[in-house]
Enzyme design. Structure first.
Site, PDB file in Angstrom:
ATOM      1  CB  SER A 267      -7.225   0.508  -4.726  1.00 39.39           C
ATOM      2  OG  SER A 267      -6.923   0.356  -3.345  1.00 39.39           O
ATOM      3  CG  ASP A 268      -8.020   7.063  -3.302  1.00 36.04           C
ATOM      4  OD1 ASP A 268      -7.477   6.971  -2.179  1.00 36.04           O
ATOM      5  OD2 ASP A 268      -8.392   8.156  -3.778  1.00 36.04           O
ATOM      6  CD1 TRP A 269      -5.903   4.795   2.869  1.00 40.80           C
ATOM      7  CD2 TRP A 269      -5.098   4.772   0.801  1.00 40.80           C
ATOM      8  NE1 TRP A 269      -4.547   4.567   2.942  1.00 40.80           N
ATOM      9  CE2 TRP A 269      -4.024   4.539   1.684  1.00 40.80           C
ATOM     10  CE3 TRP A 269      -4.802   4.752  -0.569  1.00 40.80           C
ATOM     11  CZ2 TRP A 269      -2.711   4.342   1.278  1.00 40.80           C
ATOM     12  CZ3 TRP A 269      -3.501   4.559  -0.981  1.00 40.80           C
ATOM     13  CH2 TRP A 269      -2.479   4.362  -0.063  1.00 40.80           C
TER      14      TRP A 269
END
Ligand code: BGC
Length: 706
Positions: A267-269
């Site tokens: 996932s992105d952060w």
């Protein structure tokens, strides 16, 4: 005298729906599949459910020693992942963690600048250099490259991608990955349709299947098919109503299913993941930087029967597979600055910066400055004394040194007298002095407050609200041009700039992008003629915003159609200020002798294309020959033309080289929505070659038969 040589180039772009084999080969520094799968079977069968669940999330909200970590498994010698960002250099947070024993990292020109080089070999070398720097820092994953389509130049993170064209993005992204993966795992991002910064966390981007397949996804497939990227990072936004990190169609059906991607999806952060059961089911393997939705929730979901343990096993297998395939278990993670030849990386940063500068205007051959006529120059603008390396978001790099434009001019000035006016508001005296110099160079552009990844706590970044320079910079240019006929403008920016209020007033214009730590030297090399500019626009520069599709940085829902960039401009019959692919040189090139290997090929065939490019000017120079295809007989709506190949070629005055391209018929397919299949139409296709999308000098047609 004409000297002849042949260069062989391959234009290839894969969009077939066959499952890719994606087999690991020793040349990528990875071991064979069967052996790895056996080891994975053994490891996974030994792991407890708790251990497996732990594998699926990062361990901390803040990076430790500049690296984002996932858990290792000591008894199997598995190190876990140790990640850091790109894509303009390795982000190490040295100021936060100190630099004792740790190597500084090189700040390259931003990806958009490198897109302007159209130099895949250079991009591969840059990827390799960044990968090595990650390794020297003690990491094993680089969170790069960004290969999102530049739908609109106001996008705040435009600087992190390579441009507006899918073919070009695929070539540059794959080159970066090939280089980087000689040393570490690359994570290509942001999958998919990340294109607005201000609402990146919530915007729903809608598109039909054809638009997805032909415009927004094909370059990701190239990253898998041609560079075997180890990891994919999802985008924050949602696509067609489902967040990318839990989007079954994108992750499970297309990426892992049809394309056969065998690496791991992260996932992105922080705000990238939204669910537990749904995300695992859709194909999100790893939540970063911690397990807000995975971790304990994941464990519970298995214990309560909401999630099958096999789904966890599958994600863990993907996560561990690349640790084994890249032999990350056989490596030391002690930082080792000695691995990096800093001088070589500095030289690479300079090569990239000089190759990326685009000469957009050069009236009366104002450039390169003629030292016999120009004995004094005025260097004007506050930007002249600052190094603009790009935004302050996740891609920001702390380089060992930087060279400002002014320092660059001073390094190259020899006996030219430089007068410095490092301010944006000029006094009457300043103006008089500027009028007295032989040439004036004005450095203008954008700051990290005006464009970049949006970091609210630092009040930085975001989408641009206009493509114009600031009113102060526009006024500065006009004032200088009113004083000095030989006014040269240097722009530092992450994407297109509109310039109608001042362009006619100036003689020459260079687009230097955010040129990295060596930017000043590169700009001076071009201005003084030590380097003949060879950058070409990887995006369209419009006359005004009106020529572009609408961009609303506050939208929470947008629908993207088939049209943006040069495709849109040509369809609308708009004449841009500067077209895609455009860039001047200090010499002239001629195109001739276009030949095809056959007048007709089968739908699974390959067309050979050759032509001759000659330098008919007086200086050594580099041309970027571009190959476009048109589809006039198509029964589907197609773009007026599309880029399908390009080649950089350096020629001495009087020299010619034969260029040759291979064009696969299947790369000319379109995605037929009713049948959900790629179709290569049996019909006549137009082949167009030249120095830009709007200057195609050689044309031919050929037939594809069933
Ligand atoms: C960015 C990613 C980046 C990540 C880790 C996010 O905010 O969107 O591109 O890799 O942070 O720094």
């Amino acid at each position: 005298m004409i000297i002849g040589t042949t260069l062989i180039l391959v234009a290839c772009h894969s969009n077939d729906s066959e499952k890719s084999k994606n087999t690991e080969s020793p040349d990528a520094g990875v071991t064979a599949n069967a052996e790895i799968e056996e080891r994975l079977d053994a490891i996974i069968s030994e792991l407890s459910l708790e251990e497996k669940a732990a594998q699926m999330a990062g361990v901390a909200i803040l990076p430790s020693q500049g690296l984002w970590l996932t858990p290792g498994i000591e008894r199997f010698g598995l190190p876990g992942y140790r990640m850091t960002d790109g894509p303009r250099g390795v982000t190490t947070n040295r100021s936060m963690y100190g630099s004792a024993g740790l190597s500084p990292t090189t700040c390259f020109p931003v990806a958009m600048a490198r897109g302007a080089t159209f130099d895949v070999d250079l991009e591969e070398r840059i990827g390799r250099a960044m990968g090595l720097e990650v390794k020297a820092w003690g990491g094993n994953v680089i969170l790069a490259p960004v290969i999102n389509i530049l739908r609109h130049p106001a996008w705040g993170r435009a600087q992190e991608t390579y441009g507006e064209d899918s073919y070009h993005l695929g070539q540059m992204g794959a080159a970066f990955i090939r280089g980087a993966q000689e040393n570490v795992v690359a994570s290509v991002k942001h999958f998919a349709m990340n294109s607005i910064e201000n609402t990146r966390l919530e915007v729903d981007v809608r598109a039909n299947e054809r638009v997805l397949r032909e415009i927004y996804l094909p370059h990701f497939k190239v990253a898998i098919d041609e560079a075997r990227v180890g990891s994919v990072m999802t985008a924050y936004n949602s696509v067609n109503g489902s967040f990318c990190s839990e989007n079954e169609h994108l992750l499970k059906e297309i990426l892992k299913g049809e394309w056969g991607f065998d690496g791991f999806v992260m996932s992105d952060w922080i705000w990238g993941a939204h669910s537990t059961v749904q995300a695992v089911g859709a194909g999100l393997d790893l939540e970063m930087p911690t397990g807000a939705h995975y971790g304990a929730k994941l464990l519970r979901a298995v214990q309560t029967g909401e999630l099958k343990e096999e789904a966890i096993d599958e994600a863990v297998r993907r996560i561990l597979r690349k640790q084994l395939a890249f032999e990350l278990d056989k490596r030391s993670y002690e930082p080792d600055p000695g691995m990096v030849d800093l001088d070589a990386h500095n030289a690479l940063a300079r090569e990239a910066a000089t190759k990326s500068i685009v000469l957009l205007k050069n009236e009366a051959s104002a450039l390169p400055l003629d030292r016999e006529q120009v004995t004094s120059i005025a260097v004007v603008g506050s930007f002249a004394q600052v190094s603009r390396t790009g935004d302050e978001g996740s891609s920001s790099v702390e380089p060992p040194y930087t060279v400002t434009p002014l320092e660059g001019f001073q390094n190259r000035s020899e006996d030219v007298n430089i007068r410095v006016f490092a301010r944006d508001i000029l006094s009457l005296d300043d103006k008089k002095e500027i009028a007295d110099t032989d040439a004036a160079i004005v450095v203008v552009g954008f700051t990290s407050e005006q464009e970049g990844e949006k970091i609210d706590i630092f009040n930085t970044g975001g989408d641009r609200q206009t493509l114009d320079l600031s009113p102060e910079h526009e006024a500065l240019i006009r004032e200088v041009a009113a004083q000095n006929d030989r006014t040269i403008v240097v722009i530092e920016a992450g994407s297109a700039v509109t310039m109608e209020s001042w362009l006619a007033d100036v003689e020459a214009l260079l687009l230097a992008w955010y040129p990295g730590q060596e930017g000043g030297n590169a700009i001076a090399d071009v201005v003084f003629g030590h380097v003949n500019p060879s950058g070409r626009l990887p995006l369209t520069i419009p006359v005004s915003l009106d020529q572009l599709p609408k961009f609303d940085s506050s939208s929470l829902s947008v629908t993207y159609d088939y049209w943006h960039g040069y495709r849109h401009m040509e369809r609308q019959q708009h004449t841009p200020r500067f077209p895609f692919g455009y860039g001047l040189s200090y010499t002239e090139f001629e195109y001739s002798e276009l030949q095809v290997s056959s007048d007709s090929i089968k739908s699974n065939g390959v067309l050979g294309v050759t032509l001759k490019v000659s330098n008919v000017g007086k200086r050594t120079g580099t041309e970027v020959a571009q190959l476009y295809i048109s589809y006039n007989e198509s029964t589907a709506q197609r773009a007026p033309k599309e880029l399908k190949g390009y080649a950089r070629v350096t020629l001495e005055p009087g020299e010619s080289k034969d260029l040759s391209f291979s064009l696969r018929a299947k790369d000319l397919a379109y995605y037929d929505e009713p049948s959900n299949r790629w179709k290569v139409e049996p019909m006549s296709y137009g082949l167009h070659l030249g120095p830009s999308s709007a200057d195609l000098r050689l044309e031919k047609s050929f037939q594809i038969t069933n």
